[in-house]
Write a protein that holds these residues in place. Sequence first.
Motif, PDB file in Angstrom:
ATOM      1  N   MET B   1       1.017  -1.182   0.202  1.00  0.00           N
ATOM      2  CA  MET B   1       0.373  -0.568   0.000  1.00  0.00           C
ATOM      3  C   MET B   1       0.807   1.490  -0.095  1.00  0.00           C
ATOM      4  SD  MET B   1      -2.501   1.889   3.078  1.00  0.00           S
ATOM      5  CE  MET B   1      -3.761   0.287   3.136  1.00  0.00           C
ATOM      6  N   ARG B   2       0.505   2.115  -0.410  1.00  0.00           N
ATOM      7  CA  ARG B   2       1.567   3.202  -0.585  1.00  0.00           C
ATOM      8  C   ARG B   2       0.491   4.088  -0.051  1.00  0.00           C
ATOM      9  NH1 ARG B   2       3.855   6.033  -6.276  1.00  0.00           N
ATOM     10  NH2 ARG B   2       5.102   6.696  -4.871  1.00  0.00           N
ATOM     11  N   GLN B   3       1.393   4.854   0.876  1.00  0.00           N
ATOM     12  CA  GLN B   3       0.769   6.105   1.273  1.00  0.00           C
ATOM     13  C   GLN B   3       1.315   7.454   1.448  1.00  0.00           C
ATOM     14  OE1 GLN B   3      -1.587   4.414   4.378  1.00  0.00           O
ATOM     15  NE2 GLN B   3       0.164   2.958   5.612  1.00  0.00           N
ATOM     16  N   LEU B   4       0.853   8.001   1.589  1.00  0.00           N
ATOM     17  CA  LEU B   4       1.275   9.679   1.532  1.00  0.00           C
ATOM     18  C   LEU B   4       0.982  10.538   3.064  1.00  0.00           C
ATOM     19  CD1 LEU B   4       2.433  12.143   0.733  1.00  0.00           C
ATOM     20  CD2 LEU B   4       0.178  12.383  -1.000  1.00  0.00           C
ATOM     21  N   ILE B   5       1.605  10.937   3.595  1.00  0.00           N
ATOM     22  CA  ILE B   5       1.230  11.955   4.439  1.00  0.00           C
ATOM     23  C   ILE B   5       1.573  13.695   3.732  1.00  0.00           C
ATOM     24  CG2 ILE B   5       2.022  13.146   6.858  1.00  0.00           C
ATOM     25  CD1 ILE B   5       2.788  10.234   7.809  1.00  0.00           C
ATOM     26  N   ILE B   6       0.312  14.335   4.171  1.00  0.00           N
ATOM     27  CA  ILE B   6       0.744  15.465   3.942  1.00  0.00           C
ATOM     28  C   ILE B   6       0.055  16.337   4.771  1.00  0.00           C
ATOM     29  CG2 ILE B   6      -0.385  17.544   2.323  1.00  0.00           C
ATOM     30  CD1 ILE B   6      -1.003  15.561   0.355  1.00  0.00           C
ATOM     31  N   GLY B   7       0.845  17.650   5.062  1.00  0.00           N
ATOM     32  CA  GLY B   7       1.234  18.670   6.261  1.00  0.00           C
ATOM     33  C   GLY B   7       0.778  19.814   5.440  1.00  0.00           C
ATOM     34  N   TRP B   8      -0.757  19.999   5.915  1.00  0.00           N
ATOM     35  CA  TRP B   8      -1.183  20.789   4.439  1.00  0.00           C
ATOM     36  C   TRP B   8      -1.721  22.918   5.833  1.00  0.00           C
ATOM     37  CZ3 TRP B   8      -7.367  20.311   3.360  1.00  0.00           C
ATOM     38  CH2 TRP B   8      -7.574  20.532   2.147  1.00  0.00           C
ATOM     39  N   GLY B   9      -1.314  23.391   4.875  1.00  0.00           N
ATOM     40  CA  GLY B   9      -1.493  24.680   5.975  1.00  0.00           C
ATOM     41  C   GLY B   9      -0.224  25.597   4.663  1.00  0.00           C
ATOM     42  N   ASN B  10      -0.257  26.576   5.452  1.00  0.00           N
ATOM     43  CA  ASN B  10       0.812  27.584   5.494  1.00  0.00           C
ATOM     44  C   ASN B  10       1.946  27.565   5.972  1.00  0.00           C
ATOM     45  OD1 ASN B  10       2.653  29.940   4.511  1.00  0.00           O
ATOM     46  ND2 ASN B  10       0.697  31.204   2.643  1.00  0.00           N
ATOM     47  N   PRO B  11       3.089  27.511   6.352  1.00  0.00           N
ATOM     48  CA  PRO B  11       3.772  27.576   7.688  1.00  0.00           C
ATOM     49  C   PRO B  11       3.973  29.176   7.788  1.00  0.00           C
ATOM     50  CG  PRO B  11       5.029  27.091   5.207  1.00  0.00           C
ATOM     51  CD  PRO B  11       3.589  27.221   4.659  1.00  0.00           C
ATOM     52  N   ARG B  29       9.794   9.490  11.999  1.00  0.00           N
ATOM     53  CA  ARG B  29       9.046   8.729  13.054  1.00  0.00           C
ATOM     54  C   ARG B  29       8.487   7.949  11.935  1.00  0.00           C
ATOM     55  NH1 ARG B  29       5.478  11.135  17.185  1.00  0.00           N
ATOM     56  NH2 ARG B  29       4.906   8.836  17.520  1.00  0.00           N
ATOM     57  N   VAL B  30       8.571   7.865  11.111  1.00  0.00           N
ATOM     58  CA  VAL B  30       7.862   7.653   9.509  1.00  0.00           C
ATOM     59  C   VAL B  30       9.133   6.410   8.529  1.00  0.00           C
ATOM     60  CG1 VAL B  30       5.412   8.181   9.740  1.00  0.00           C
ATOM     61  CG2 VAL B  30       7.850   8.373   7.967  1.00  0.00           C
ATOM     62  N   PRO B  31       8.254   5.177   8.272  1.00  0.00           N
ATOM     63  CA  PRO B  31       9.628   4.438   7.808  1.00  0.00           C
ATOM     64  C   PRO B  31       9.784   4.815   6.488  1.00  0.00           C
ATOM     65  CG  PRO B  31       7.399   3.372   8.076  1.00  0.00           C
ATOM     66  CD  PRO B  31       7.592   3.960   8.303  1.00  0.00           C
ATOM     67  N   ALA B  32      10.794   4.611   5.281  1.00  0.00           N
ATOM     68  CA  ALA B  32      11.064   5.098   4.338  1.00  0.00           C
ATOM     69  C   ALA B  32      10.066   5.029   3.267  1.00  0.00           C
ATOM     70  CB  ALA B  32      12.389   4.995   3.880  1.00  0.00           C
ATOM     71  N   HIS B  33       9.124   3.685   3.365  1.00  0.00           N
ATOM     72  CA  HIS B  33       8.672   3.884   2.123  1.00  0.00           C
ATOM     73  C   HIS B  33       7.138   4.522   2.183  1.00  0.00           C
ATOM     74  CE1 HIS B  33       7.051   1.247   5.666  1.00  0.00           C
ATOM     75  NE2 HIS B  33       5.466   1.086   4.890  1.00  0.00           N
ATOM     76  N   VAL B  34       6.673   5.296   3.066  1.00  0.00           N
ATOM     77  CA  VAL B  34       5.569   6.881   3.332  1.00  0.00           C
ATOM     78  C   VAL B  34       6.620   7.715   3.298  1.00  0.00           C
ATOM     79  CG1 VAL B  34       4.125   7.622   5.682  1.00  0.00           C
ATOM     80  CG2 VAL B  34       4.393   4.869   5.018  1.00  0.00           C
ATOM     81  N   ASP B  35       5.555   8.274   2.510  1.00  0.00           N
ATOM     82  CA  ASP B  35       6.452   9.570   2.244  1.00  0.00           C
ATOM     83  C   ASP B  35       5.346  10.752   2.552  1.00  0.00           C
ATOM     84  OD1 ASP B  35       7.584   8.189   0.156  1.00  0.00           O
ATOM     85  OD2 ASP B  35       6.157   9.042  -1.886  1.00  0.00           O
ATOM     86  N   VAL B  36       6.122  12.003   2.527  1.00  0.00           N
ATOM     87  CA  VAL B  36       5.131  12.800   3.595  1.00  0.00           C
ATOM     88  C   VAL B  36       5.889  14.205   3.044  1.00  0.00           C
ATOM     89  CG1 VAL B  36       5.744  14.168   6.162  1.00  0.00           C
ATOM     90  CG2 VAL B  36       6.567  11.361   6.008  1.00  0.00           C
ATOM     91  N   ARG B  37       4.977  14.913   2.802  1.00  0.00           N
ATOM     92  CA  ARG B  37       4.688  16.136   1.920  1.00  0.00           C
ATOM     93  C   ARG B  37       3.998  17.654   2.647  1.00  0.00           C
ATOM     94  NH1 ARG B  37       4.630  13.786  -4.429  1.00  0.00           N
ATOM     95  NH2 ARG B  37       6.831  13.527  -4.291  1.00  0.00           N
ATOM     96  N   SER B  38       4.887  19.287   2.643  1.00  0.00           N
ATOM     97  CA  SER B  38       3.511  19.669   2.683  1.00  0.00           C
ATOM     98  C   SER B  38       3.232  20.148   1.847  1.00  0.00           C
ATOM     99  CB  SER B  38       4.495  20.830   3.743  1.00  0.00           C
ATOM    100  OG  SER B  38       5.126  21.087   3.360  1.00  0.00           O
ATOM    101  N   CYS B  39       2.100  21.026   1.612  1.00  0.00           N
ATOM    102  CA  CYS B  39       1.495  21.537   1.159  1.00  0.00           C
ATOM    103  C   CYS B  39       0.534  23.126   1.250  1.00  0.00           C
ATOM    104  CB  CYS B  39       0.158  20.558   0.086  1.00  0.00           C
ATOM    105  SG  CYS B  39      -0.346  21.475  -1.344  1.00  0.00           S
ATOM    106  N   SER B  40       0.392  24.255   0.591  1.00  0.00           N
ATOM    107  CA  SER B  40       0.045  25.314   0.345  1.00  0.00           C
ATOM    108  C   SER B  40      -0.836  25.453  -0.139  1.00  0.00           C
ATOM    109  CB  SER B  40       1.087  26.309   1.001  1.00  0.00           C
ATOM    110  OG  SER B  40       2.062  26.267   1.841  1.00  0.00           O
ATOM    111  N   HIS B  41      -1.500  24.209  -1.043  1.00  0.00           N
ATOM    112  CA  HIS B  41      -2.131  25.178  -1.912  1.00  0.00           C
ATOM    113  C   HIS B  41      -3.705  23.787  -1.487  1.00  0.00           C
ATOM    114  CE1 HIS B  41       0.112  26.723  -4.851  1.00  0.00           C
ATOM    115  NE2 HIS B  41       0.634  26.181  -4.420  1.00  0.00           N
ATOM    116  N   ALA B  42      -4.898  24.370  -1.801  1.00  0.00           N
ATOM    117  CA  ALA B  42      -5.815  23.797  -1.792  1.00  0.00           C
ATOM    118  C   ALA B  42      -6.141  23.319  -3.104  1.00  0.00           C
ATOM    119  CB  ALA B  42      -6.815  25.041  -1.450  1.00  0.00           C
ATOM    120  N   GLY B  43      -7.691  22.589  -3.481  1.00  0.00           N
ATOM    121  CA  GLY B  43      -7.736  21.923  -4.898  1.00  0.00           C
ATOM    122  C   GLY B  43      -7.435  21.345  -5.571  1.00  0.00           C
TER     123      GLY B  43
END
Lengths: 488, 153
Positions: B1-11, B29-43
């Motif tokens: 299963m491909r999983q992504l964590i998104i931190g959503w908001g404007n820093p 704290r997450v394993p390498a196969h889980v991607d983590v990104r941040s995003c300020s965009h909506a929609g």
Amino acid sequence: MSKTVQHVSIDPITRLEGHGRIELFLDDDGNLADAFFQIPELRGFEQFCVGRQGEDMPQITERICGVCPEAHHYASTKTLDDCYNAPPTPRAKALRELLYNAYIFSDHLLHFYYLGGPDFLVGPYAPPQERNIVGVIGKVGLELGKEVIKHRSYGQKIIEIIGGRPIHPVTGIPGGQSKGITEDEQNEIRTMAASCLEFAQATLGVFNDVLLKDDTYKRFISENAHMMPTYYMGLVDEEGSINYYDGDVRIVGPDGSEFAQVPGSETLSLIDERTEPWTYVKIPYLKDVGWKGFVSGPDSGVYRVGPLARLNVCKQIGTPLAQKQYEAFLEYFGGGPVHATFAYHWARLIEMLSAAERVAALVEHPDLMTGPLRTPLGAPSEGVGVIEAARGVLLHHYDLDDRGRINSANLIVATTHNVAGISMSIKDMATAVVENGVVDDGILNLVEMSFRNYDPCLACATHALPGQMPLLVQVHDAQGSVCQRIER
Amino acid sequence: MRQLIIGWGNPIAGDDGIGPRAAELAAERVPAHVDVRSCSHAGLRLVELMRGYDRVLIADVRIDDGDAKLRKEILRPHDEEASLPTRHDGTLREALNAFRTLRDPELPDEIVLFSTPIAAPTTWNAALSQGGEAAAERLADAVIRELEVTAVV
């Protein structure tokens, strides 16, 4: 006898980044008395930047905007090039231009299919719940809809490969780029570029088959009510071709004659800004012509930027396929400059094709894969960076102290340049359609459509915090009481 | 299963940056196969970021609605019209529905959205409030627990 005035408020405008409000004032007869385009938020971004390290600005400024982080990233990077007297190396410039044209392609695609296009592809009187991308898919078909998604993702992928991240690029640094691309990545871009080029041509086919055969659109690009003979500003290269990344700032008058052509760093010498009590956005105008109010013509310093302006200031497009489309565009209008505000949509698609052509050409650029990525930096000082955001000229101006910290910063964004034009377009449309006090949803959308021609980004213009965009319409009677309320 | 964590908001918008900060904390704290990104965009841009993943966990904020609790919502974009009680909803709902209409196979099967209440940001600010930092830590914990529930960690 003075007339009492009704008040209609469109607040905030839908499908745009940032908040804005259109105020319509009706007289006793229910006809338009006046119109204002209001930006209610406070600015303050420049002050937030003071004291920060200059090299952080490409990452900070791209967070202003929910639409065009690439434009702010590279306007800021170019400003730092100037501040440090460090022009980018040929390789860095090729990389930046490649990314930047992918952004122009992708952004224009977004506008046509998601933001401005639904007004005509679905229809200005269609219910709001259908007048969006879902309605467009219903009109153009599922298969073309899938191509829209695919090519948006191609544009974003090219930006990610060069910019280091899918959103908010990080590779632009003073004097160059922090990384290059591999041969595998070059091949990947090459394949995507060829597909984007085909899709841009197909999109112009949709425009020709649907919009140019649509009575409403044809009326809007031919009626005097939507003609606005202003000055126009845009970037051109040494041959007078459109250039989104770099070049001189060229300004032409309403008759198409050249008013000025200066290096980007001298742009500020041409314009002045005025304030109005009803908006927080400063309104720029041509200093040597002067401010004569919200009027068009050669005696008014009002100028416009963006796709239509760029087509009006250039002598040629600079790429063969888009050049043919440009010639057909001029032939349709009987020559340039074209003052029909609704022709912004058409100009945008010609630019989308030119950007796709440039991506396909730049991926083969001889400097792209070899050579140094960065020029050594000089001492920090003052600098200006000018670039074409998808929606028009974007200017950053920083003054750095001797440790490279921001003493002062000023940003003039595309939507700010266009504020006067937007206000005038709104008034022109409202004058044409508001009659006998009837303000229904269809009429309000027509007013908004005049606004969406410019693909404005209010978050940029106000440097305000992005948020939601529900639509609230309030109609006030002559005593100020709310007599009509529409919310969607 | 491909999983992504998104931190959503404007820093750079004060506590609106809680989501991206939570993503930073979770990334450690997450394993390498889980991607983590941040995003300020909506929609649209946000949905484009999700494409190709099976499951997306979003760390976000919502305007204070009197409920101080961390809230968890689950969306199944292929099956239902999207509705998110978040500060950043707006065009996301429209974008998700558009991709669903296109029967986009790249859309995730499930979106799990965690939101914490904040006061509406009114100024530019690159730092979180004291309470904001704690909220980011709680959000990161919640996201990690969600991964553990599905036995990915």
